[in-house]
Design an enzyme around this catalytic site. Structure first.
Site, short mmCIF file in Angstrom:
data_model
loop_
_atom_site.label_atom_id
_atom_site.label_comp_id
_atom_site.label_asym_id
_atom_site.label_seq_id
_atom_site.Cartn_x
_atom_site.Cartn_y
_atom_site.Cartn_z
N HIS A 217 44.03 5.84 46.34
CA HIS A 217 42.90 4.97 46.60
C HIS A 217 42.14 4.59 45.34
O HIS A 217 41.84 3.40 45.14
CB HIS A 217 41.94 5.57 47.63
CG HIS A 217 40.97 4.54 48.11
ND1 HIS A 217 41.28 3.60 49.06
CD2 HIS A 217 39.70 4.25 47.73
CE1 HIS A 217 40.26 2.79 49.26
NE2 HIS A 217 39.29 3.17 48.46
N HIS A 368 46.60 -7.08 54.25
CA HIS A 368 45.38 -6.65 53.57
C HIS A 368 45.64 -6.38 52.09
O HIS A 368 44.87 -6.78 51.23
CB HIS A 368 44.83 -5.39 54.24
CG HIS A 368 43.76 -4.70 53.46
ND1 HIS A 368 42.49 -5.21 53.33
CD2 HIS A 368 43.77 -3.55 52.74
CE1 HIS A 368 41.76 -4.41 52.57
NE2 HIS A 368 42.51 -3.40 52.20
N PHE A 369 46.75 -5.70 51.81
CA PHE A 369 47.09 -5.37 50.43
C PHE A 369 47.26 -6.64 49.60
O PHE A 369 46.78 -6.73 48.46
CB PHE A 369 48.39 -4.56 50.42
CG PHE A 369 48.69 -3.90 49.12
CD1 PHE A 369 48.14 -2.67 48.80
CD2 PHE A 369 49.53 -4.50 48.20
CE1 PHE A 369 48.41 -2.06 47.58
CE2 PHE A 369 49.82 -3.89 46.99
CZ PHE A 369 49.26 -2.67 46.68
N HIS A 370 47.92 -7.66 50.18
CA HIS A 370 48.16 -8.88 49.42
C HIS A 370 46.90 -9.72 49.25
O HIS A 370 46.76 -10.43 48.25
CB HIS A 370 49.26 -9.71 50.11
CG HIS A 370 50.64 -9.20 49.84
ND1 HIS A 370 51.26 -8.28 50.66
CD2 HIS A 370 51.52 -9.46 48.83
CE1 HIS A 370 52.47 -8.01 50.17
NE2 HIS A 370 52.64 -8.71 49.07
N ARG A 433 55.35 -2.42 59.58
CA ARG A 433 55.59 -2.56 58.14
C ARG A 433 56.71 -1.61 57.73
O ARG A 433 57.18 -0.81 58.53
CB ARG A 433 54.32 -2.27 57.36
CG ARG A 433 53.73 -0.88 57.57
CD ARG A 433 52.48 -0.68 56.72
NE ARG A 433 51.78 0.55 57.06
CZ ARG A 433 51.21 1.34 56.15
NH1 ARG A 433 51.27 1.05 54.88
NH2 ARG A 433 50.57 2.43 56.53
N ARG A 434 57.13 -1.72 56.48
CA ARG A 434 58.15 -0.85 55.89
C ARG A 434 59.52 -0.97 56.58
O ARG A 434 60.34 -0.08 56.47
CB ARG A 434 57.73 0.63 55.95
CG ARG A 434 56.47 0.98 55.17
CD ARG A 434 56.35 2.50 55.08
NE ARG A 434 55.21 2.93 54.31
CZ ARG A 434 54.13 3.52 54.84
NH1 ARG A 434 54.07 3.74 56.13
NH2 ARG A 434 53.13 3.90 54.07
#
Length: 550
Positions: A217, A368-370, A433-434
């Site tokens: 994090h 969210h990450f992107h 995901r993944r």
């Protein structure tokens, strides 16, 4: 212009960063077509290889090398040229990091490390992959301590003075990075390496994941803080004004140090081995990070309005028209900031226990990450690229490249908007995901993932394709600025390193007392982690053997 030796060091970091960027973005392009069932990979290449390479090369390698290039150039600019020891340690750091990067990348490409960006146990990679990661971290520490040593030397020569804001923020960023890496170093050295090389048979999975997220994090803030540095220090100079508040800027970075560490459990809300009290505590501390984020947002828009009104902007929003929209250095930063608004809101959702239950293992998290790292951080780095490389090479930033830069920024924003929106909506529908493509034998829920207008894997692939086009355009611009663009003939025409003036007359002296802030950060870490980690070690289950599923 900074010293030649310092320029070379920064340029080497940028060069390696963009090599990783090329490979990582190509892997991302392959991913979206595999998930859309439009591409079958050759037998020698597996989806989880490219997924691992995409995450590691973009989220870790590209960002780290580019950040250190930015910090090296800025520290040399604000504090003076590096001494022999600082240069030596920084070069050792560069090559150690490069060797570690090469080892890890070779293991991924050879199919011996398809453990994804988070490398969760009990998935097991080659021991050489973990050794490569360890060397990567050690190399960054060499460079970090070199820059911190340069800062300490400046402080000794300038006792009683406030350090330049850029140098202060660099110090905060490096302290955050060093403290954050302690977790991943502990798990890699004492858990993964003995396990991967056969010295131990099993691994404590819960402990390894907790130590990873102790690092994982604050890693987000290691990406964000250099972007914030560009927003706080560089952007005001570009639009022709001063830093809005020196003390606010410094204090916001202090708060990020304090509240970015004791929050890792909010990534593990669905794991049963952690008591709910510790999850609750770390979720509460997670929300504290909202404070410096809102402080930054207030400071940025206040800076925009002051600049616009000083240039004659009237009315409620008249100042917006006076901002330098034709300057790609500014427009890219502004778009990056806008994307961070929904990105930050998504982060609040992810950290909320009940809502996390809904989105935890879905494409929502990827979206969210992107929309946080892939857009605000990446576009800020692009903005920095447009002036930092010409500054370091002494070349021009020609008009035709500036026009291409506007196209590149625009296409990146459009591609990311399409792809991340599709990922968020698909996540809400339950798309995991993944995973590679899966139709789940025509199940109705799975069919919904391919039927919407925006909530569709095709939309995600279209966005990914636009992003790849934008990435290659960026690489073309970078190559021109590094090797092709004409050299500046008159020193007065050199591209500047834009650093805004900062008024320290109202800045409190205690903000420069790093002992206080590091001490409070350590106390918060001990409070949040000491007992749960002790419990994981003392009451550990038998452990898990490694699994290699590819």
């Amino acid at each position: 212009m900074i010293a030649v030796k310092d320029r070379k060091l920064a340029l080497w970091n940028i060069g390696i960063a963009y090599i990783a960027f090329i490979i990582g973005t190509f892997c991302g392009l392959l991913q979206v077509f595999v998930r859309n069932d439009s591409l079958q990979l050759p037998k020698f290449l597996d989806y989880y290889q490219i997924l691992t390479a995409h995450g590691v090369l973009l989220a870790l390698i590209f960002t780290a090398f580019f950040i250190f290039a930015f910090l090296i150039a800025g520290m040399s600019k604000t504090l003076g040229s590096f001494g022999p020891k600082v240069s030596l340690f920084a070069w050792i750091g560069l090559w150690t990091t490069a060797i570690g990067t090469t080892m890890a990348t070779v293991m991924i490409i050879s199919g011996k490390a398809s453990v994804l960006y988070t490398f969760y146990a009990p998935l097991k990679a080659s021991g050489w992959y973990y050794l490569g990661l360890a060397l990567f971290i050690i190399g960054t520490w060499f460079t970090s301590f070199a820059l911190l040593g340069h800062f300490v030397a400046w402080k000794k020569k300038n006792k009683g003075q406030f350090s330049p804001l850029f140098a202060y923020m660099t110090t905060a960023t490096l302290l955050l990075w060093i403290i954050a890496c302690l977790g991943v170093v502990a798990t890699v050295v004492f858990q993964y390496l003995p396990w991967a090389f056969g010295l131990t048979d099993t691994i404590n999975v819960e402990l390894s994941r907790s130590l990873f997220w102790y690092f994982g994090h604050p890693l987000v803030y290691f990406w964000l803080l250099p972007a914030y540095m560009a927003w706080y220090v560089v952007m005001p100079k570009i639009i022709g004004t001063k830093v809005f508040s020196d003390s606010l800027a410094r204090f916001s970075f202090i708060l990020f140090i304090l509240f970015s560490f004791p929050v890792g459990f909010h990534h593990q809300l669905t794991e049963p081995g952690i008591d709910s009290f510790w999850k609750f505590l770390q979720v509460v501390l997670t929300f504290m990070v909202i404070i410096p984020t809102l402080m930054t947002a207030f400071s940025m828009f206040a800076t925009f309005e002051i600049s616009g009104r000083n240039k004659g902007g009237t009315g409620l929003f008249g100042w917006l028209r006076k901002l330098p929209w034709k300057d790609v250095r500014f427009s890219s930063l502004f778009i990056a900031m806008l994307f961070f608004i929904p990105g930050g809101a998504g982060g609040i959702i992810n950290a909320s226990f009940q809502l996390n239950e809904l989105v935890h293992n879905t494409l929502w998290v990827v979206g969210h990450f992107h929309i946080t790292v892939g857009t605000p951080v990446a576009m800020t780095f692009m903005s920095v690229t447009f002036w930092l490389i010409p500054y370091l090479t002494g070349r021009e930033f020609p008009k035709h490249l500036q026009k291409l830069a506007h196209i590149q920024i625009g296409t990146w924003a459009i591609g990311m908007l399409l792809m991340s929106t599709a990922q968020h909506l698909l996540g809400l529908l339950g798309a995991p995901r993944r995973t590679a493509y899966a139709g789940y034998n025509g199940n109705e829920s799975a069919a919904e993932w391919f039927q919407g207008i925006l909530s569709n894997h095709v939309t995600m692939a279209i966005g990914g394709t636009i992003l790849f086009f934008s990435a290659m355009l960026l690489v073309y611009i970078v190559a021109n600025l590094m090797f092709v663009a004409p050299k500046v003939q008159d020193e007065n025409d050199l591209v500047e390193f834009p650093i805004a003036e900062s008024d320290t007359s109202h800045t409190a002296k205690f903000l420069e007392n790093w002992g206080i802030w590091v001490g409070i950060a350590v106390a918060l870490i001990v409070m949040a982690y000491a007992l749960p980690l002790y419990d994981m070690i003392q009451n550990a289950p038998p452990g898990s053997r490694g699994f290699i599923t590819w």
